[in-house]
Design a protein around this motif. Structure first.
Motif, PDB file in Angstrom:
ATOM      1  N   GLU A   1       0.909  -1.072  -0.010  1.00 25.12           N
ATOM      2  CA  GLU A   1      -0.095   0.005  -0.214  1.00 25.12           C
ATOM      3  C   GLU A   1       0.772   1.190   0.062  1.00 25.12           C
ATOM      4  OE1 GLU A   1      -3.350   2.283   2.747  1.00 25.12           O
ATOM      5  OE2 GLU A   1      -2.814   0.215   3.179  1.00 25.12           O
TER       6      GLU A   1
ATOM      7  N   ARG B   1      -0.353  -1.476  11.564  1.00 26.23           N
ATOM      8  CA  ARG B   1      -1.807  -1.491  12.217  1.00 26.23           C
ATOM      9  C   ARG B   1      -1.352  -0.586  13.376  1.00 26.23           C
ATOM     10  NH1 ARG B   1      -5.402  -6.428  13.160  1.00 26.23           N
ATOM     11  NH2 ARG B   1      -5.647  -6.238  10.695  1.00 26.23           N
TER      12      ARG B   1
ATOM     13  N   ASN C   1      -3.513   1.437  16.228  1.00 25.81           N
ATOM     14  CA  ASN C   1      -4.896   1.897  16.910  1.00 25.81           C
ATOM     15  C   ASN C   1      -4.449   3.169  17.772  1.00 25.81           C
ATOM     16  OD1 ASN C   1      -6.372   0.043  15.524  1.00 25.81           O
ATOM     17  ND2 ASN C   1      -5.645  -1.466  17.338  1.00 25.81           N
TER      18      ASN C   1
ATOM     19  N   GLN D   1      -8.692   6.387  15.450  1.00 30.37           N
ATOM     20  CA  GLN D   1      -8.375   6.073  14.183  1.00 30.37           C
ATOM     21  C   GLN D   1      -7.340   4.935  14.172  1.00 30.37           C
ATOM     22  OE1 GLN D   1      -6.131   8.990  12.132  1.00 30.37           O
ATOM     23  NE2 GLN D   1      -4.847   9.389  13.706  1.00 30.37           N
ATOM     24  N   ARG D   2      -7.211   4.278  13.078  1.00 27.59           N
ATOM     25  CA  ARG D   2      -6.225   3.297  12.700  1.00 27.59           C
ATOM     26  C   ARG D   2      -5.463   3.965  11.597  1.00 27.59           C
ATOM     27  NH1 ARG D   2      -8.187  -2.620  11.856  1.00 27.59           N
ATOM     28  NH2 ARG D   2      -8.209  -2.334  13.993  1.00 27.59           N
ATOM     29  N   TYR D   3      -4.089   3.645  11.777  1.00 28.77           N
ATOM     30  CA  TYR D   3      -3.208   3.979  10.525  1.00 28.77           C
ATOM     31  C   TYR D   3      -1.950   3.271  10.464  1.00 28.77           C
ATOM     32  CZ  TYR D   3      -0.613   6.335  14.391  1.00 28.77           C
ATOM     33  OH  TYR D   3      -0.062   6.603  15.623  1.00 28.77           O
TER      34      TYR D   3
ATOM     35  N   ARG E   1      -6.157  15.070   2.505  1.00 28.11           N
ATOM     36  CA  ARG E   1      -7.467  14.530   2.064  1.00 28.11           C
ATOM     37  C   ARG E   1      -7.520  13.737   0.539  1.00 28.11           C
ATOM     38  NH1 ARG E   1     -11.873  18.787   4.060  1.00 28.11           N
ATOM     39  NH2 ARG E   1     -11.387  18.389   6.454  1.00 28.11           N
TER      40      ARG E   1
ATOM     41  N   GLY F   1      -5.249  11.917  -0.259  1.00 29.77           N
ATOM     42  CA  GLY F   1      -4.837  10.721  -0.164  1.00 29.77           C
ATOM     43  C   GLY F   1      -3.206  10.454  -0.420  1.00 29.77           C
TER      44      GLY F   1
ATOM     45  N   GLY G   1      -2.769   5.546   5.195  1.00 27.18           N
ATOM     46  CA  GLY G   1      -3.677   4.301   5.311  1.00 27.18           C
ATOM     47  C   GLY G   1      -4.876   4.900   6.543  1.00 27.18           C
ATOM     48  N   GLN G   2      -4.819   6.149   6.829  1.00 23.10           N
ATOM     49  CA  GLN G   2      -5.752   6.330   7.845  1.00 23.10           C
ATOM     50  C   GLN G   2      -7.244   6.204   7.883  1.00 23.10           C
ATOM     51  OE1 GLN G   2      -3.612   8.705   6.433  1.00 23.10           O
ATOM     52  NE2 GLN G   2      -2.917  10.080   7.867  1.00 23.10           N
ATOM     53  N   GLU G   3      -7.762   5.388   8.708  1.00 28.68           N
ATOM     54  CA  GLU G   3      -8.980   5.199   8.895  1.00 28.68           C
ATOM     55  C   GLU G   3      -9.812   5.814  10.443  1.00 28.68           C
ATOM     56  OE1 GLU G   3      -9.315   0.953   9.134  1.00 28.68           O
ATOM     57  OE2 GLU G   3      -8.374   0.731   7.014  1.00 28.68           O
ATOM     58  N   GLY G   4     -11.094   6.355  10.164  1.00 35.43           N
ATOM     59  CA  GLY G   4     -11.396   6.802  11.262  1.00 35.43           C
ATOM     60  C   GLY G   4     -11.034   8.431  11.330  1.00 35.43           C
TER      61      GLY G   4
END
Length: 181
Positions: free
Chosen positions: A40, A63, A65, A104-106, A140, A142, A161-164
């Protein structure tokens, strides 16, 4: 202490405990996650493959958290790669305090651009990321980019790879520690 302050402290402590819980992964799970995270990184961050080829080593945290409400914490596990081969496993943990809320997770990668920076990392008893690192955080759209100026820094960090979502401002420190798997 007022009712609101107690509630904030309790919720913040819960977030801290949730992120700091050490749910560990096996070597195989870490290796699989590192491989996916590395793919990724190369696909989404322009210049990452070139920087990796010029670096003495790369630490991939596939990963991490993070969560917080006033008090925050994060935890993740990954692997140190030298010439593409896993040589050690590491964890990263952080604690923070400030105006923050969310989770978030990144993923992140540390490129050690000099053999000295890599040796310092590997021989330290726990290592805290300091002022000698430069960060690239994708916007934003990406995409972060890594340029030739990266080669002049001893350590270069990329967060991707940020999520949240987590918002706010806080004082935070990261500690990297070798783990045995």
């Amino acid at each position: 202490m007022t009712h609101i302050t107690r509630r904030s402290a309790i919720l913040g402590t819960m977030a801290l405990a949730g992120c700091a819980s050490r749910v560990t992964a096996s070597r195989g799970e870490i290796d699989t996650r590192v491989g996916s995270a590395l793919d990724e990184l190369y696909d989404t961050v322009p210049g990452a493959r070139e920087v990796a080829s010029q670096s003495a080593g790369v630490l991939i945290m596939p990963r991490v958290n993070e969560g917080g409400l006033i008090y925050g914490a994060s935890y993740g596990e990954g692997a140190l790669l030298i010439k593409g081969a896993t040589v050690d496993y590491y964890s990263v943990a952080s604690a923070s305090i400030g105006l923050q809320v969310g989770a978030q997770r990144y993923r992140h990668a540390l490129f050690f651009m000099t053999p000295e920076a890599l040796a310092d990392f590997r021989t330290a008893d726990g290592w805290e990321l300091g002022l000698d690192a430069e960060y690239a955080i994708p916007n934003r759209a990406g995409a972060a980019s890594i340029t030739s100026s990266t080669y002049n820094k001893p350590i270069y960090a990329v967060i991707y790879g940020q999520e949240g979502i987590i918002v706010g401002a806080s004082v935070e420190g990261n500690k990297y520690s070798r783990i045995v798997r």
